[in-house]
Design an enzyme around this catalytic site. Sequence first.
Site, PDB file in Angstrom:
ATOM      1  CB  SER A  99      -0.918   0.109   1.178  1.00 23.72           C
ATOM      2  OG  SER A  99      -1.813   1.035   1.234  1.00 23.72           O
ATOM      3  CG  ASP A 117      -2.669   4.344  -1.277  1.00 19.91           C
ATOM      4  OD1 ASP A 117      -3.324   4.359  -2.408  1.00 19.91           O
ATOM      5  OD2 ASP A 117      -2.539   3.612  -0.233  1.00 19.91           O
ATOM      6  CG  ASP A 156      -2.941  -0.584  -2.115  1.00 19.40           C
ATOM      7  OD1 ASP A 156      -2.928   0.623  -1.874  1.00 19.40           O
ATOM      8  OD2 ASP A 156      -3.488  -1.256  -1.617  1.00 19.40           O
ATOM      9  CG  ASP A 190      -6.161   1.119  -0.510  1.00 23.47           C
ATOM     10  OD1 ASP A 190      -5.351   2.019  -0.456  1.00 23.47           O
ATOM     11  OD2 ASP A 190      -6.170   0.055   0.225  1.00 23.47           O
TER      12      ASP A 190
END
Length: 452
Positions: free
Chosen positions: A106, A245, A247, A249
């Site tokens: 992430s 960010d 990833d 999400d």
Amino acid sequence: MSRKYFGTDGVRGRVGLAPITPEFVMRLGYAAGQVLRENFSVHGERPTVLIGKDTRLSGYMLESALEAGFSAAGVDVCLVGPLPTPAIAYLTRALRLQAGVVISASHNPYPDNGIKFFSAQGTKLPDATELAIEARLEEPLGCVASADLGRAKRIDDARGRYIEFCKSTFPGELDLRGMKIVVDCAHGAAYQTAPSVFHELGAEVISIGVQPNGLNINAGCGATAPAALIESVRANGADMGLALDGDADRIQMVDAEGALYDGDQLLYAIVRQRAQSGNVTGVVGTLMSNLALEHAFERMNIPFVRAAVGDRYVLEMLHARGWLYGGENSGHILTLDRHSTGDGTVAALQVLAAMRQQERGLCELLSDLHLYPQNMVNVPVSGNRRWQDSPVVVAALAEVEARMSGRGRVLLRASGTEPVLRVMVEGESAEDVRNEAQGLAELVRNALGGAV
């Protein structure tokens, strides 16, 4: 049985150190594959999992290890390469697969990586399933007969499918023509999807953070470092800026003046618009959600409750109450009338839709939401010492709470990913908030023996 490997968002750590090693990740794939075969086989067929990743260099290694583990368990694998975490959730559900797996850490820097799972419904795995996988991890690595090994294939149109899905969450009668938008993809998983989504809806798109090299994900860019976005919005005379960010999400947004808007503000903009066109039964925030957000929803007669920090817990509470909207101030925003999980691109589209429908800028949409000043200090702590076990810290917390009573909140929270205790104070006065947070943090540092 307590979790040994799974945290609030899968398994995560430094690459090369336990548990993020090739050997462990292969065992994890094998253990998860065994659980899938036992519980989710369809009509006697092998279950199939979808594997996606972000742009970290270590993703290649971990992808191969996962694929080997699933194959050894007799589970088929579909590979899609770099795609946002919410894209894997969507595609798992759309393709009627039995599970989805994302290789990503992430918003963490590139030396970290992790593995997180999605169910067939595109949601985080239930606790019972994670515990079953952990139990299997204690058993030796095996292998099914050669004829029963899982097969692997690539899905070549996965990116296009996800782009079309994102566009479908934006009202069909609206478009983004006439808007100049800067999109910062953090050199991460959305670098090939997010710019296309906004461009195909009519916006003039300026893309930054779209040159991943395996080592630069989240480095000085993206939702966790929005200064680059603010600078680009001003330099290009853009109407809006969006920062995802690694990833993709979570989301942060910037207006034409360079003002930054966090997850609390964006969630409010979405819910405020939804409430004008329908019934919003309630909203879920977290312990970190700004008190002003709670008060704003109170004025709108919309119930608001707080979950533990982590979009997993927000989602669990939404499902338990049958509500649709929730999020974190970090930028995880859930709109369950559009997607089964938090999605930075989809959340940004909902904010832009509210702006189009109201024909107002983001600042105007949020004119009645005035966030209270917040100050958070990360205090390193030694070992597994708990602040609740320190009478000195407990007493100091009570004193600060008494002084802030009716004018703010105080929160002590152990981080789930770092050996630190987060000391957060919020209230009406920025000076009081800063002084109280610094004073309490210093006391915690002395009491719990953390190294500065």
